[in-house]
Motif scaffolding. Structure first.
Motif, PDB file in Angstrom:
ATOM      1  N   GLN A 234      -8.618   0.707  -7.070  1.00 26.87           N
ATOM      2  CA  GLN A 234      -9.006   1.566  -5.955  1.00 26.87           C
ATOM      3  C   GLN A 234      -7.871   1.684  -4.944  1.00 26.87           C
ATOM      4  O   GLN A 234      -7.166   0.709  -4.660  1.00 26.87           O
ATOM      5  CB  GLN A 234     -10.263   1.015  -5.262  1.00 26.87           C
ATOM      6  N   ASP A 235      -7.718   2.859  -4.396  1.00 32.95           N
ATOM      7  CA  ASP A 235      -6.676   3.125  -3.408  1.00 32.95           C
ATOM      8  C   ASP A 235      -7.059   2.448  -2.087  1.00 32.95           C
ATOM      9  O   ASP A 235      -8.091   2.768  -1.499  1.00 32.95           O
ATOM     10  CB  ASP A 235      -6.549   4.638  -3.210  1.00 32.95           C
TER      11      ASP A 235
ATOM     12  N   LYS B 110      -3.857  14.176  -4.922  1.00 32.57           N
ATOM     13  CA  LYS B 110      -4.380  12.822  -5.023  1.00 32.57           C
ATOM     14  C   LYS B 110      -3.246  11.829  -5.269  1.00 32.57           C
ATOM     15  O   LYS B 110      -2.304  12.129  -6.010  1.00 32.57           O
ATOM     16  CB  LYS B 110      -5.392  12.725  -6.161  1.00 32.57           C
ATOM     17  N   TYR B 111      -3.350  10.654  -4.663  1.00 34.07           N
ATOM     18  CA  TYR B 111      -2.392   9.582  -4.908  1.00 34.07           C
ATOM     19  C   TYR B 111      -2.871   8.746  -6.092  1.00 34.07           C
ATOM     20  O   TYR B 111      -4.016   8.277  -6.110  1.00 34.07           O
ATOM     21  CB  TYR B 111      -2.243   8.714  -3.664  1.00 34.07           C
ATOM     22  N   THR B 112      -1.982   8.535  -7.067  1.00 39.08           N
ATOM     23  CA  THR B 112      -2.351   7.777  -8.267  1.00 39.08           C
ATOM     24  C   THR B 112      -1.271   6.767  -8.622  1.00 39.08           C
ATOM     25  O   THR B 112      -0.118   6.879  -8.181  1.00 39.08           O
ATOM     26  CB  THR B 112      -2.578   8.707  -9.470  1.00 39.08           C
ATOM     27  N   LYS B 113      -1.666   5.808  -9.433  1.00 40.83           N
ATOM     28  CA  LYS B 113      -0.737   4.840 -10.008  1.00 40.83           C
ATOM     29  C   LYS B 113      -0.662   5.061 -11.521  1.00 40.83           C
ATOM     30  O   LYS B 113      -1.558   5.652 -12.117  1.00 40.83           O
ATOM     31  CB  LYS B 113      -1.181   3.414  -9.689  1.00 40.83           C
TER      32      LYS B 113
ATOM     33  N   GLN C 256       1.675  10.921  -4.994  1.00 48.28           N
ATOM     34  CA  GLN C 256       0.791  12.079  -4.855  1.00 48.28           C
ATOM     35  C   GLN C 256       1.094  13.119  -5.935  1.00 48.28           C
ATOM     36  O   GLN C 256       2.247  13.473  -6.179  1.00 48.28           O
ATOM     37  CB  GLN C 256       0.960  12.720  -3.479  1.00 48.28           C
TER      38      GLN C 256
ATOM     39  N   TYR D 154       0.812  -1.213   0.000  1.00 46.08           N
ATOM     40  CA  TYR D 154       0.000   0.000   0.000  1.00 46.08           C
ATOM     41  C   TYR D 154       0.852   1.273   0.000  1.00 46.08           C
ATOM     42  O   TYR D 154       0.339   2.365   0.249  1.00 46.08           O
ATOM     43  CB  TYR D 154      -0.897   0.033   1.246  1.00 46.08           C
TER      44      TYR D 154
ATOM     45  N   SER E   7      -7.543   2.487 -13.298  1.00 48.60           N
ATOM     46  CA  SER E   7      -6.684   2.314 -12.132  1.00 48.60           C
ATOM     47  C   SER E   7      -7.441   1.604 -11.017  1.00 48.60           C
ATOM     48  O   SER E   7      -8.648   1.804 -10.857  1.00 48.60           O
ATOM     49  CB  SER E   7      -6.208   3.682 -11.652  1.00 48.60           C
TER      50      SER E   7
ATOM     51  N   HIS F 118       2.476   4.686  -0.082  1.00 49.94           N
ATOM     52  CA  HIS F 118       2.116   5.986  -0.630  1.00 49.94           C
ATOM     53  C   HIS F 118       3.281   6.949  -0.393  1.00 49.94           C
ATOM     54  O   HIS F 118       3.848   6.975   0.703  1.00 49.94           O
ATOM     55  CB  HIS F 118       0.863   6.549   0.050  1.00 49.94           C
TER      56      HIS F 118
ATOM     57  N   TRP G 150       1.823   4.396  -4.780  1.00 51.81           N
ATOM     58  CA  TRP G 150       0.871   5.442  -5.104  1.00 51.81           C
ATOM     59  C   TRP G 150       1.609   6.764  -4.929  1.00 51.81           C
ATOM     60  O   TRP G 150       2.171   7.033  -3.873  1.00 51.81           O
ATOM     61  CB  TRP G 150      -0.333   5.385  -4.166  1.00 51.81           C
TER      62      TRP G 150
ATOM     63  N   TYR H  13      -1.000  11.088 -13.103  1.00 50.38           N
ATOM     64  CA  TYR H  13       0.175  10.438 -12.526  1.00 50.38           C
ATOM     65  C   TYR H  13       1.382  11.285 -12.931  1.00 50.38           C
ATOM     66  O   TYR H  13       1.686  11.419 -14.122  1.00 50.38           O
ATOM     67  CB  TYR H  13       0.329   9.008 -13.029  1.00 50.38           C
TER      68      TYR H  13
END
Length: 511
Positions: free
Chosen positions: A409-410, A270-273, A265, A125, A407, A127, A263, A309
């Motif tokens: 879900q976080d 926002k945190y994205t992949k 930021q 997970y 993508s 981040h 992930w 991203y």
């Protein structure tokens, strides 16, 4: 028998040039590992369609120099020749040969890691915000327990273990691209890092020049594990052979080897992949210069795109060009190579983009697919083919990005540990559902996401008024410029009737 002989001669003279012209000329390319998985997909597709292509994935500097030395027909890079040359990576021979940049796909650098928690369970997970990534890869943050890492993971601490950095040996365009992001994300830590390692393999880098090689000696080098190619980095992460490590590579390798990716930021909080929808959202803010090279400063920092991203970039093909710019000159001496590479790039621009989201990239937007046709026109000296939804299978011409674009879900958002999509810390509003990103036309389901943005948002930077591609004249004479097979075909058209008449007169004269 005499009639059969005549017919045979007619068939020989009439068909031999056409049959020879149908034998496509093989083209070879070399360079970027960043685009390697995409190139593998493209060369397989092109070869199955009778376009013989062979690409070798080494590194961008190697490909740029091999292209310049004429040992390959085209190069592939995600770093511009000027930055590679200024950093000591060569490129001078490419300047002599002449080249044009041709964007071929949108991609992203994934931050991959192998970390376990205090109980020994795999962390899946992670981040990280941009400044923390910059400080980690500048050796300003050296332990997983650092408060900055804890803060980006909702207060969940990681073990007090040293961070081992994974990277590439030798010169690498992916290193150049990633450390350009590092320089913009944590400038103070980056500057100290570069100055500290000027004598340790990185060299003295002028302002704005990307490092293309990591330290090979000195105190920082102790904490790097360097690998010769992208496959090895992804394998080391996925196999967990280097504990408490973190590295960088194009997202396609992380997908292929199922390596955990962080992930990241973005400027919107926002945190994205690095899935296709997020790459496309980020690259709407790329600035494309007149020669189609890219300025990514706004991609790294833009605060308007919740789905973006931030470590996203285009890859280029480098090929000759007969007109247009100071470096855009020269062509192939073999017309067959011109025919093959223009056919290959047309395949890449359309059918070749269909599979990109599934393997870890984002397909080119319509305006950049058209730029591939404009590049072909500059090389071949013909009007550019105009692409549209009727003649191009690229999914961006049809309202989406293709299968695999959405993508996941976080997990920290789902658990309520950090703010959800589109929310900056401490805010109470959200700009849309999880995974929302850009697309064209009506709502289109792509992977796990519903895409609802406007058509022009797929422009991914650059001019929305497609550049003019005037027909180009070859800059040297002879059949190499006009095209050897064209000369032979013209010769056959003129000579064949005369030859046949002569044969017939000779036969009648002997009767």
């Amino acid at each position: 028998m005499r009639r059969l002989a005549i017919l045979g001669l007619v068939a020989f003279f009439a068909l031999a040039p056409a049959q020879a012209a149908d034998a496509a000329t093989r083209i070879t390319g070399s360079g970027s590992s960043y685009v390697g998985p995409a190139m593998n997909d493209w060369q397989n597709g092109a070869n199955s369609r009778g376009i013989p292509v062979n690409y070798s994935s080494y590194s961008s500097p190697a490909g740029v120099n091999q292209y310049g030395d004429r040992t390959v027909d085209f190069g592939a890079t995600e770093a511009e020749v000027t930055s590679l040359q200024a950093a000591g990576g060569g490129g001078f021979s490419a300047q002599n040969r002449g080249y044009q940049y041709v964007p071929d796909v949108a991609g992203a650098v994934a931050v991959m890691y192998n970390v376990t928690d205090a109980g020994g369970s795999t962390v899946d997970y992670l981040h990280l915000d941009r400044q923390t990534i910059g400080r980690i890869f500048s050796r300003d943050i050296t332990r997983w327990s650092d408060p900055a890492i804890t803060a980006t993971n909702g207060g969940k601490p990681l073990p007090d273990q040293p961070i081992t950095l994974l990277g590439r040996t030798g010169q690498s365009g992916t290193t150049a691209l990633f450390y350009d992001f590092i320089a913009k994300s944590a400038p103070a830590a980056y500057t100290t890092f570069v100055q500290r390692n000027a004598a340790n393999g990185m060299g003295n880098l002028p302002e704005g020049v990307r490092p293309i090689q990591l330290p090979t000696q000195g105190p920082d080098a102790t904490w790097y594990r360097l690998f010769s190619d992208s496959e090895q980095i992804a394998t080391a992460i996925s196999s967990k052979s280097v504990p408490f490590s973190i590295g960088y590579d194009e997202f396609a390798y992380a997908l292929r080897y199922k390596a955990p990716t962080a992930w990241v930021q973005n400027g919107a909080g926002k945190y994205t992949k690095p899935y296709a929808e997020n790459i496309a959202a980020a690259l709407k803010h790329a600035t494309l210069r007149p020669d189609l090279s890219q300025d990514l400063d706004d991609v790294y920092t833009n605060a308007d795109e919740a789905a973006a991203y931030p470590i996203s970039a285009y890859s280029y093909v480098m090929m000759p060009c007969t007109t247009g710019r100071d470096t855009c000159r020269g062509s192939y001496d073999d017309q067959g190579k011109t025919d093959s590479i223009t056919a290959f790039l047309e395949y890449v621009a359309c059918d070749g983009q269909v599979n990109m989201a599934r393997i870890g990239y984002s397909p080119l937007p319509p305006n950049l697919s058209q730029e591939m046709m404009n590049a072909n026109a500059r090389l071949a000296g013909k009007p550019a083919k105009q692409l549209n939804a009727g003649n191009c299978a690229n999914p961006t011409f049809h309202g989406g990005l293709g299968a695999g674009a959405g993508s996941p879900q976080d997990p920290l958002v789902a658990a309520g540990i950090i703010d959800g999509p589109g929310k900056k810390a401490g805010t109470a509003t959200s700009t849309g559902p999880a995974g929302a990103g850009p697309t064209t036309g009506p709502s289109t389901t792509l992977g796990t996401s519903t895409m609802t943005a406007k058509a022009d948002e797929l422009a991914n930077g650059g001019s929305k008024d497609w550049r003019e591609a005037d027909p180009a004249a070859y800059d040297h004479g002879g059949i190499g410029g006009f095209g050897g097979w064209a000369v032979l075909l013209l010769f056959a058209v003129i000579v064949t009737p005369l030859a046949v008449r002569g044969v017939i007169r000779h036969i009648k004269g002997t009767q």
